[in-house]
Design a protein around this motif. Structure first.
Motif, PDB file in Angstrom:
ATOM      1  N   GLY A  74       0.814  -1.208   0.000  1.00 30.54           N
ATOM      2  CA  GLY A  74       0.000   0.000   0.000  1.00 30.54           C
ATOM      3  C   GLY A  74       0.844   1.253   0.000  1.00 30.54           C
ATOM      4  O   GLY A  74       2.053   1.216  -0.260  1.00 30.54           O
ATOM      5  N   ASP A  75       0.202   2.340   0.319  1.00 28.35           N
ATOM      6  CA  ASP A  75       0.793   3.666   0.177  1.00 28.35           C
ATOM      7  C   ASP A  75       1.544   4.082   1.444  1.00 28.35           C
ATOM      8  O   ASP A  75       0.963   4.118   2.532  1.00 28.35           O
ATOM      9  CB  ASP A  75      -0.326   4.666  -0.120  1.00 28.35           C
ATOM     10  CG  ASP A  75       0.179   5.998  -0.647  1.00 28.35           C
ATOM     11  OD1 ASP A  75       1.152   6.523  -0.082  1.00 28.35           O
ATOM     12  OD2 ASP A  75      -0.413   6.502  -1.616  1.00 28.35           O
ATOM     13  N   VAL A  90      -0.033   6.910   3.368  1.00 30.93           N
ATOM     14  CA  VAL A  90      -1.141   6.489   4.226  1.00 30.93           C
ATOM     15  C   VAL A  90      -0.596   5.941   5.538  1.00 30.93           C
ATOM     16  O   VAL A  90      -1.111   6.255   6.621  1.00 30.93           O
ATOM     17  CB  VAL A  90      -2.016   5.438   3.513  1.00 30.93           C
ATOM     18  CG1 VAL A  90      -3.060   4.866   4.477  1.00 30.93           C
ATOM     19  CG2 VAL A  90      -2.701   6.045   2.298  1.00 30.93           C
ATOM     20  N   ASP A 141      -4.828   7.127  -1.487  1.00 30.57           N
ATOM     21  CA  ASP A 141      -3.823   6.098  -1.739  1.00 30.57           C
ATOM     22  C   ASP A 141      -3.589   6.013  -3.251  1.00 30.57           C
ATOM     23  O   ASP A 141      -4.503   5.687  -3.999  1.00 30.57           O
ATOM     24  CB  ASP A 141      -4.255   4.742  -1.173  1.00 30.57           C
ATOM     25  CG  ASP A 141      -5.616   4.291  -1.671  1.00 30.57           C
ATOM     26  OD1 ASP A 141      -6.504   5.153  -1.822  1.00 30.57           O
ATOM     27  OD2 ASP A 141      -5.812   3.092  -1.923  1.00 30.57           O
ATOM     28  N   GLU A 182      -8.590   2.197   1.464  1.00 30.38           N
ATOM     29  CA  GLU A 182      -7.831   3.400   1.824  1.00 30.38           C
ATOM     30  C   GLU A 182      -6.328   3.142   1.838  1.00 30.38           C
ATOM     31  O   GLU A 182      -5.537   4.073   2.003  1.00 30.38           O
ATOM     32  CB  GLU A 182      -8.285   3.908   3.197  1.00 30.38           C
ATOM     33  CG  GLU A 182      -9.741   4.344   3.210  1.00 30.38           C
ATOM     34  CD  GLU A 182     -10.243   4.690   4.602  1.00 30.38           C
ATOM     35  OE1 GLU A 182     -10.810   5.778   4.774  1.00 30.38           O
ATOM     36  OE2 GLU A 182     -10.074   3.852   5.522  1.00 30.38           O
ATOM     37  N   TRP A 183      -5.952   1.880   1.670  1.00 25.31           N
ATOM     38  CA  TRP A 183      -4.550   1.485   1.745  1.00 25.31           C
ATOM     39  C   TRP A 183      -3.954   1.148   0.385  1.00 25.31           C
ATOM     40  O   TRP A 183      -2.868   1.594   0.045  1.00 25.31           O
ATOM     41  CB  TRP A 183      -4.420   0.282   2.675  1.00 25.31           C
ATOM     42  CG  TRP A 183      -3.070  -0.394   2.660  1.00 25.31           C
ATOM     43  CD1 TRP A 183      -2.777  -1.639   2.189  1.00 25.31           C
ATOM     44  CD2 TRP A 183      -1.842   0.149   3.151  1.00 25.31           C
ATOM     45  NE1 TRP A 183      -1.442  -1.921   2.348  1.00 25.31           N
ATOM     46  CE2 TRP A 183      -0.839  -0.832   2.948  1.00 25.31           C
ATOM     47  CE3 TRP A 183      -1.490   1.358   3.748  1.00 25.31           C
ATOM     48  CZ2 TRP A 183       0.488  -0.629   3.302  1.00 25.31           C
ATOM     49  CZ3 TRP A 183      -0.162   1.561   4.112  1.00 25.31           C
ATOM     50  CH2 TRP A 183       0.806   0.575   3.881  1.00 25.31           C
ATOM     51  N   GLN A 184      -4.681   0.368  -0.374  1.00 21.65           N
ATOM     52  CA  GLN A 184      -4.136  -0.164  -1.623  1.00 21.65           C
ATOM     53  C   GLN A 184      -4.964   0.307  -2.820  1.00 21.65           C
ATOM     54  O   GLN A 184      -6.180   0.087  -2.865  1.00 21.65           O
ATOM     55  CB  GLN A 184      -4.124  -1.702  -1.569  1.00 21.65           C
ATOM     56  CG  GLN A 184      -3.362  -2.364  -2.691  1.00 21.65           C
ATOM     57  CD  GLN A 184      -3.303  -3.869  -2.508  1.00 21.65           C
ATOM     58  OE1 GLN A 184      -4.324  -4.548  -2.579  1.00 21.65           O
ATOM     59  NE2 GLN A 184      -2.117  -4.379  -2.249  1.00 21.65           N
TER      60      GLN A 184
END
Length: 283
Positions: A104-105, A108, A121, A181-183
């Motif tokens: 992921g980001d 974030v 993200d 919201e992550w990936q």
């Protein structure tokens, strides 16, 4: 910089992880040897910084739990730490590194650590399997399958329990995030709450409820000071508990075990089981 980002967050022990949820009134079932079922040797586990929520894209508790425990040919299990079913029961299928978050980001992650506002993200450059506790929630993910309130409440309570144990959430509830919201490219979790056409499940709403929960003791329930309904509280039975030990710990006197038995309609005071919720009378 908020206090959360100043320390390395060592993962909770398996027992503390279970107790964190049970203390919040969550019904927890351990599946097999979940304590030792993980992806050790395939990357780090910790430091941890938050909780990630997913949907399974499956239906049926037995099938969903089995899939999340064993995984599949292209992605070995466990695929999370706990599976939250439609009734709000958390089935713990593994502990340690799990194949749930992927990459992921990093922006974030920094926001989660700082308990600040989450940025969009837009890249996948950071391992999330080492950084997050993961819950897969049984839902088809088609934006039509409803989320029962019992399931949503279990998400809130399980997340709050982990945050409470770590001391997270003091500067904001962004320690709890959705996979989307992550990936980049992920959509979970999504769908209506309660019934088809109901209000949409959003992570902002989940975070708001978690934040409210953290303002109260772990045994608090919405609509009442503690959820006991008698001016007292509730307690979830753990391994090794007796009514005497519970009365001693919660009421200051083991001799008050008879009051707990009477309040809960227990004909046999010795017949309590792990995970059972007991009403505790007021002190």
């Amino acid at each position: 910089m908020p206090g959360k980002g100043l320390t390395m967050a060592k993962p909770l022990s398996f027992e503390a992880f279970l107790d964190a949820m049970r203390d919040e009134g969550v019904t927890v079932k351990v599946v097999g040897d979940a304590k030792h079922h993980n992806r050790a040797g395939h990357g780090a586990w910790g430091p941890v910084h938050g909780v990630m929520i997913h949907h399974t894209v499956t239906e049926g508790t037995e099938r969903s739990v089995a899939l999340c425990r064993t995984g599949h040919m292209t992605l070995p299990g466990p695929l999370c730490h706990g599976v939250i079913d439609k009734k709000g029961v958390v089935h713990v299928v593994g502990y340690g590194r799990a194949n749930h978050a992927g990459s992921g980001d990093d922006d974030v992650l920094r926001a989660v650590i700082a308990e600040g506002k989450l940025p969009p993200d837009n890249e996948a450059n950071t391992d999330g399997n080492s950084r997050f506790y993961g819950f897969e929630c049984i839902n088809l993910g088609d934006n039509r399958d409803p989320w029962p309130e019992a399931q949503v409440e279990a998400i809130v309570r399980a997340s709050a329990g982990i945050l409470r144990r770590h001391g997270w959430g003091k500067d904001g509830p962004t320690s709890v995030i959705g996979h989307s919201e992550w990936q980049p490219g992920k959509i979970d979790p999504r769908g209506p709450i309660g019934k088809k056409g109901g209000p949409a499940l959003t992570m902002d709403a989940i975070r708001k409820r978690v934040a409210e929960r953290l303002k109260h003791p772990a045994n608090w329930s919405p609509g009442g000071s503690t959820g006991g309904g008698t001016g007292g509280s509730t307690y979830t039975v753990r391994k090794g508990d007796t009514l005497w030990s519970i009365a001693q710990a919660k009421l200051g006197s083991g001799a008050r075990n008879a009051e707990i038995a009477k309040l809960n309609g227990l004909k046999d005071p010795s017949a309590i089981s792990i995970g059972q919720k007991l009403k505790i009378p007021a002190k």
